[in-house]
Design a protein around this motif. Structure first.
Motif, PDB file in Angstrom:
ATOM      1  N   SER A   1       0.829  -1.210   0.000  1.00  0.00           N
ATOM      2  CA  SER A   1       0.000   0.000   0.000  1.00  0.00           C
ATOM      3  C   SER A   1       0.862   1.259   0.000  1.00  0.00           C
ATOM      4  CB  SER A   1      -0.928  -0.016   1.222  1.00  0.00           C
ATOM      5  OG  SER A   1      -0.454   0.873   2.190  1.00  0.00           O
ATOM      6  N   TYR A   2       0.301   2.335  -0.569  1.00  0.00           N
ATOM      7  CA  TYR A   2       1.007   3.595  -0.632  1.00  0.00           C
ATOM      8  C   TYR A   2       1.103   4.252   0.734  1.00  0.00           C
ATOM      9  CZ  TYR A   2       1.171   3.475  -5.679  1.00  0.00           C
ATOM     10  OH  TYR A   2       1.448   3.133  -6.961  1.00  0.00           O
ATOM     11  N   GLN A   3       0.189   3.853   1.630  1.00  0.00           N
ATOM     12  CA  GLN A   3       0.182   4.454   2.958  1.00  0.00           C
ATOM     13  C   GLN A   3       1.542   4.287   3.635  1.00  0.00           C
ATOM     14  OE1 GLN A   3      -2.899   2.908   5.504  1.00  0.00           O
ATOM     15  NE2 GLN A   3      -2.383   4.454   7.034  1.00  0.00           N
ATOM     16  N   ASN A   4       2.103   3.081   3.522  1.00  0.00           N
ATOM     17  CA  ASN A   4       3.406   2.823   4.125  1.00  0.00           C
ATOM     18  C   ASN A   4       4.481   3.714   3.535  1.00  0.00           C
ATOM     19  OD1 ASN A   4       2.529   0.778   5.829  1.00  0.00           O
ATOM     20  ND2 ASN A   4       2.613  -0.709   4.160  1.00  0.00           N
ATOM     21  N   LEU A   5       4.388   3.909   2.238  1.00  0.00           N
ATOM     22  CA  LEU A   5       5.378   4.734   1.563  1.00  0.00           C
ATOM     23  C   LEU A   5       5.329   6.160   2.085  1.00  0.00           C
ATOM     24  CD1 LEU A   5       7.484   4.658  -0.801  1.00  0.00           C
ATOM     25  CD2 LEU A   5       5.665   5.593  -2.213  1.00  0.00           C
ATOM     26  N   PHE A   6       4.122   6.693   2.213  1.00  0.00           N
ATOM     27  CA  PHE A   6       3.977   8.082   2.662  1.00  0.00           C
ATOM     28  C   PHE A   6       4.358   8.229   4.121  1.00  0.00           C
ATOM     29  CE2 PHE A   6       1.025   8.411  -1.055  1.00  0.00           C
ATOM     30  CZ  PHE A   6       1.858   9.248  -1.775  1.00  0.00           C
ATOM     31  N   GLN A   7       4.038   7.200   4.873  1.00  0.00           N
ATOM     32  CA  GLN A   7       4.428   7.226   6.284  1.00  0.00           C
ATOM     33  C   GLN A   7       5.946   7.280   6.408  1.00  0.00           C
ATOM     34  OE1 GLN A   7       2.704   3.911   8.323  1.00  0.00           O
ATOM     35  NE2 GLN A   7       2.904   4.886  10.320  1.00  0.00           N
ATOM     36  N   LEU A   8       6.599   6.433   5.620  1.00  0.00           N
ATOM     37  CA  LEU A   8       8.058   6.407   5.626  1.00  0.00           C
ATOM     38  C   LEU A   8       8.615   7.742   5.168  1.00  0.00           C
ATOM     39  CD1 LEU A   8      10.725   4.872   5.929  1.00  0.00           C
ATOM     40  CD2 LEU A   8      10.428   4.025   3.609  1.00  0.00           C
ATOM     41  N   ALA A   9       8.015   8.321   4.124  1.00  0.00           N
ATOM     42  CA  ALA A   9       8.477   9.598   3.588  1.00  0.00           C
ATOM     43  C   ALA A   9       8.459  10.667   4.673  1.00  0.00           C
ATOM     44  CB  ALA A   9       7.596  10.027   2.413  1.00  0.00           C
ATOM     45  N   GLU A  10       7.417  10.634   5.492  1.00  0.00           N
ATOM     46  CA  GLU A  10       7.275  11.598   6.589  1.00  0.00           C
ATOM     47  C   GLU A  10       8.434  11.436   7.589  1.00  0.00           C
ATOM     48  OE1 GLU A  10       5.574  14.817   7.625  1.00  0.00           O
ATOM     49  OE2 GLU A  10       4.858  13.654   5.904  1.00  0.00           O
ATOM     50  N   HIS A  11       8.744  10.180   7.909  1.00  0.00           N
ATOM     51  CA  HIS A  11       9.848   9.918   8.845  1.00  0.00           C
ATOM     52  C   HIS A  11      11.181  10.347   8.260  1.00  0.00           C
ATOM     53  CE1 HIS A  11       7.726   7.939  12.040  1.00  0.00           C
ATOM     54  NE2 HIS A  11       7.101   7.144  11.183  1.00  0.00           N
ATOM     55  N   VAL A  12      11.376  10.042   6.973  1.00  0.00           N
ATOM     56  CA  VAL A  12      12.653  10.371   6.330  1.00  0.00           C
ATOM     57  C   VAL A  12      12.862  11.876   6.307  1.00  0.00           C
ATOM     58  CG1 VAL A  12      13.911  10.316   4.141  1.00  0.00           C
ATOM     59  CG2 VAL A  12      12.760   8.263   4.963  1.00  0.00           C
ATOM     60  N   LYS A  13      11.795  12.612   6.007  1.00  0.00           N
ATOM     61  CA  LYS A  13      11.880  14.066   5.930  1.00  0.00           C
ATOM     62  C   LYS A  13      12.282  14.678   7.263  1.00  0.00           C
ATOM     63  CE  LYS A  13       8.444  15.277   2.771  1.00  0.00           C
ATOM     64  NZ  LYS A  13       7.032  15.664   2.699  1.00  0.00           N
ATOM     65  N   ASN A  14      11.687  14.173   8.327  1.00  0.00           N
ATOM     66  CA  ASN A  14      11.827  14.853   9.610  1.00  0.00           C
ATOM     67  C   ASN A  14      12.854  14.256  10.560  1.00  0.00           C
ATOM     68  OD1 ASN A  14       9.860  16.787   9.002  1.00  0.00           O
ATOM     69  ND2 ASN A  14       8.262  15.280   9.430  1.00  0.00           N
ATOM     70  N   VAL A  15      13.548  13.198  10.129  1.00  0.00           N
ATOM     71  CA  VAL A  15      14.504  12.589  11.052  1.00  0.00           C
ATOM     72  C   VAL A  15      15.659  13.565  11.309  1.00  0.00           C
ATOM     73  CG1 VAL A  15      15.828  11.400   9.259  1.00  0.00           C
ATOM     74  CG2 VAL A  15      15.837  10.524  11.586  1.00  0.00           C
ATOM     75  N   ILE A  16      16.036  13.656  12.584  1.00  0.00           N
ATOM     76  CA  ILE A  16      17.105  14.586  12.970  1.00  0.00           C
ATOM     77  C   ILE A  16      18.439  13.912  12.709  1.00  0.00           C
ATOM     78  CG2 ILE A  16      18.060  15.954  14.873  1.00  0.00           C
ATOM     79  CD1 ILE A  16      15.152  16.689  14.418  1.00  0.00           C
ATOM     80  N   VAL A  17      19.240  14.498  11.805  1.00  0.00           N
ATOM     81  CA  VAL A  17      20.513  13.862  11.481  1.00  0.00           C
ATOM     82  C   VAL A  17      21.703  14.621  12.045  1.00  0.00           C
ATOM     83  CG1 VAL A  17      19.772  12.567   9.465  1.00  0.00           C
ATOM     84  CG2 VAL A  17      20.443  14.956   9.206  1.00  0.00           C
ATOM     85  N   GLN A  18      21.482  15.888  12.425  1.00  0.00           N
ATOM     86  CA  GLN A  18      22.580  16.623  13.040  1.00  0.00           C
ATOM     87  C   GLN A  18      22.029  17.384  14.240  1.00  0.00           C
ATOM     88  OE1 GLN A  18      24.285  19.864  10.869  1.00  0.00           O
ATOM     89  NE2 GLN A  18      26.269  19.656  11.850  1.00  0.00           N
ATOM     90  N   GLY A  19      22.870  17.553  15.246  1.00  0.00           N
ATOM     91  CA  GLY A  19      22.449  18.326  16.414  1.00  0.00           C
ATOM     92  C   GLY A  19      21.861  17.449  17.496  1.00  0.00           C
ATOM     93  N   ILE A  20      21.280  18.101  18.497  1.00  0.00           N
ATOM     94  CA  ILE A  20      20.723  17.411  19.657  1.00  0.00           C
ATOM     95  C   ILE A  20      19.204  17.450  19.552  1.00  0.00           C
ATOM     96  CG2 ILE A  20      20.553  17.492  22.162  1.00  0.00           C
ATOM     97  CD1 ILE A  20      23.387  18.972  21.922  1.00  0.00           C
ATOM     98  N   ASP A  21      18.606  16.263  19.668  1.00  0.00           N
ATOM     99  CA  ASP A  21      17.189  16.129  19.337  1.00  0.00           C
ATOM    100  C   ASP A  21      16.262  17.093  20.078  1.00  0.00           C
ATOM    101  OD1 ASP A  21      16.780  13.162  17.827  1.00  0.00           O
ATOM    102  OD2 ASP A  21      18.678  13.579  18.800  1.00  0.00           O
ATOM    103  N   ASP A  22      16.558  17.356  21.367  1.00  0.00           N
ATOM    104  CA  ASP A  22      15.620  18.166  22.147  1.00  0.00           C
ATOM    105  C   ASP A  22      15.711  19.653  21.830  1.00  0.00           C
ATOM    106  OD1 ASP A  22      14.766  15.918  23.810  1.00  0.00           O
ATOM    107  OD2 ASP A  22      16.851  15.958  24.465  1.00  0.00           O
ATOM    108  N   ILE A  23      16.762  20.052  21.145  1.00  0.00           N
ATOM    109  CA  ILE A  23      16.958  21.484  20.947  1.00  0.00           C
ATOM    110  C   ILE A  23      16.471  21.898  19.576  1.00  0.00           C
ATOM    111  CG2 ILE A  23      18.712  23.290  20.806  1.00  0.00           C
ATOM    112  CD1 ILE A  23      20.071  21.750  23.126  1.00  0.00           C
ATOM    113  N   GLU A  24      15.296  22.532  19.593  1.00  0.00           N
ATOM    114  CA  GLU A  24      14.622  22.797  18.329  1.00  0.00           C
ATOM    115  C   GLU A  24      15.206  23.992  17.584  1.00  0.00           C
ATOM    116  OE1 GLU A  24      10.677  23.028  19.870  1.00  0.00           O
ATOM    117  OE2 GLU A  24      10.965  20.975  20.581  1.00  0.00           O
ATOM    118  N   ARG A  25      15.696  24.968  18.327  1.00  0.00           N
ATOM    119  CA  ARG A  25      16.155  26.169  17.655  1.00  0.00           C
ATOM    120  C   ARG A  25      17.328  26.773  18.423  1.00  0.00           C
ATOM    121  NH1 ARG A  25      14.023  31.068  15.938  1.00  0.00           N
ATOM    122  NH2 ARG A  25      12.994  31.419  17.929  1.00  0.00           N
TER     123      ARG A  25
END
Lengths: 391, 56
Positions: free
Chosen positions: A208-232
């Motif tokens: 299903s495409y639902q899984n694809l879009f769900q994954l896309a959302e995770h890929v877009k927003n995953v924190i790859v640099q910095g400290i997770d709790d510090i938003e700005r």
């Protein structure tokens, strides 16, 4: 100043700060030793007068001294666009937060100071801020959802990576790991060719495409640099040095970042301070936070009242709130607890548990109608033999 | 005693002495005053009240 005078000041029963002031005042002044003794005695006298007498009801005085100016505080100063657009809770809500010893303040912020090598240079300060600010993957390149082949293709922009001082390989390593660990999403596979800065993500279930879009959302927003709790992170120059202000707080991870001056960096999350730096640091944090919250509103309260409150909160080795679940709720005496809130429950529980009240506190003795251990009530008289030859 | 009394200790000592005087205890000073409290105060000023405090 003569050495014996110096020794006299050092040996006097004065607080460190008063001794310091006395020294700077006397520095370079021509005085005889009898004048010196006179000055020192006057200072000691004055200091003794500022001290609280034994048996004084300091708790009540502290409560009144904080409570009365508290009524002057604006009730609805919820947020205040303060330092560089970072929202900080101030005023009454913040004071309540401190006294309630919340696990997490509603607006956690940090003020990060930098080490000498970094504080003068804007670019170096920015470098540190990249290490701290949480950056999601989509800031580092293009993410395309390939619906035909059921996959998500991430092309990293090497120029951005260079600017942010992170290797594409590090991002490629971090992204899938962080999706699993931090976002708790595991139904995917990924591929890299090892040469080009590209990662391809595929959902495990390609029905299903639902899984694809769900994954896309995770890929877009995953924190790859910095400290997770510090938003700005906001970099500002203040009195000749660059300081980082953050939205979100994580003392432990920030201390690990290179270039951060761990001696001056602070957070407004008191329970975090108590966990990482210990209870004494937490006590100081409570004092500082409460005092600055009050003085922000133009309310001047003597530190000693706040110190007393902070001492009470930290007395047991952990930060306890004032109120039902903290100091007032965990008192030894049944009657004292019952006098505070939920009277019937406390009395019933105490009766079931066969509790004994020692009647050692103030509240209990007021309830049973005895003299209380305060003021004249705490003075024990004894007879003194008359001096012979008199009267 | 080198340390001076706190205000609570003073009040307690004078109060206790005034009670004794009001109940007919012999005076330790010569005075024209009539009110037992005032007599007790005067006695306290002369430091001849046979009462002191027990400190913990």
């Amino acid at each position: 100043m003569l050495p014996d005078q110096e020794a006299k000041i050092e040996g006097s029963a004065l607080p460190v700060k008063t001794r310091e002031q006395l020294r700077t005042y006397l520095e370079g002044k021509e005085i005889t030793s009898s004048q010196f003794d006179q000055i020192l005695n006057r200072v000691i006298d004055e200091y003794q007068k500022t001290r609280i007498e034994a048996c004084e009801a300091v708790g009540i005085i502290a409560a009144q001294s904080i409570g009365e100016p508290g009524t002057q505080m604006t009730m609805r100063t919820f947020h205040y666009a303060g330092v560089a657009e970072i929202n900080v809770t101030l005023g009454l809500p913040r004071l309540i937060e401190i006294m309630d010893a919340r696990k997490e303040p509603s607006t956690p912020t940090m003020t990060i100071y930098l080490e000498p090598d970094y504080l003068g240079d804007r670019d170096r300060a920015r470098e540190v801020s990249w290490q701290i600010e949480a950056a999601p993957l989509h800031e580092f390149g293009d993410i395309t959802t390939d619906m035909e082949n059921m996959q998500i293709v991430v092309h990293l922009n090497t120029a951005v990576c260079e600017k942010r001082k992170i290797l594409p390989a590090a991002i490629i390593e971090a992204a899938p790991r962080k999706i699993r660990e931090r976002r708790h999403y595991r139904d995917f596979e990924f591929e890299t060719d090892g040469k080009s800065p590209t990662i391809i993500f595929m959902p495990k279930n390609r029905e299903s495409y639902q899984n694809l879009f769900q994954l896309a959302e995770h890929v877009k927003n995953v924190i790859v640099q910095g400290i997770d709790d510090i938003e700005r992170v906001v970099v500002r120059k203040e009195s000749g040095e660059y300081i980082l202000y953050t939205e979100g707080s994580n003392l432990k991870d920030v201390f690990d970042v290179e270039g951060v001056d761990t001696t001056r960096t602070r957070t407004n999350n008191i329970s975090e301070i108590s966990q990482i730096l210990g209870i004494e640091a937490a006590r100081n944090a409570i004092i500082n936070e409460a005092l600055s919250t009050l003085s922000e509103q133009g309310i001047l309260v003597d530190v000693r009242h706040i110190m007393l409150v902070a001492d009470m909160m930290c007395m047991e080795g952990e930060v306890k709130q004032i109120g039902r679940h903290g100091i007032a709720g965990e008192k030894e005496s049944v009657l004292s607890r019952a006098a505070f809130e939920v009277t019937v429950n406390h009395l019933l529980d105490a009766a079931v548990a066969n509790e004994v009240d020692e009647l050692s506190g103030v509240t209990e003795n007021v309830i049973v109608g005895q003299p209380i251990q305060l003021g004249t009530g705490d003075v024990k008289l004894i007879a003194k033999p008359l001096k012979s030859g008199e009267s | 005693m080198t340390e001076s009394y706190t205000r609570y200790e003073r009040a307690r000592i004078i109060g206790a002495r005034a009670l004794q005087i009001s109940m007919g205890a012999p005076l330790l000073i010569r005075t024209t005053k009539i009110d037992p409290l005032e007599i007790a105060l005067e006695e306290f000023q002369h430091n001849i009240i046979p009462i002191t405090v027990k400190r913990k």
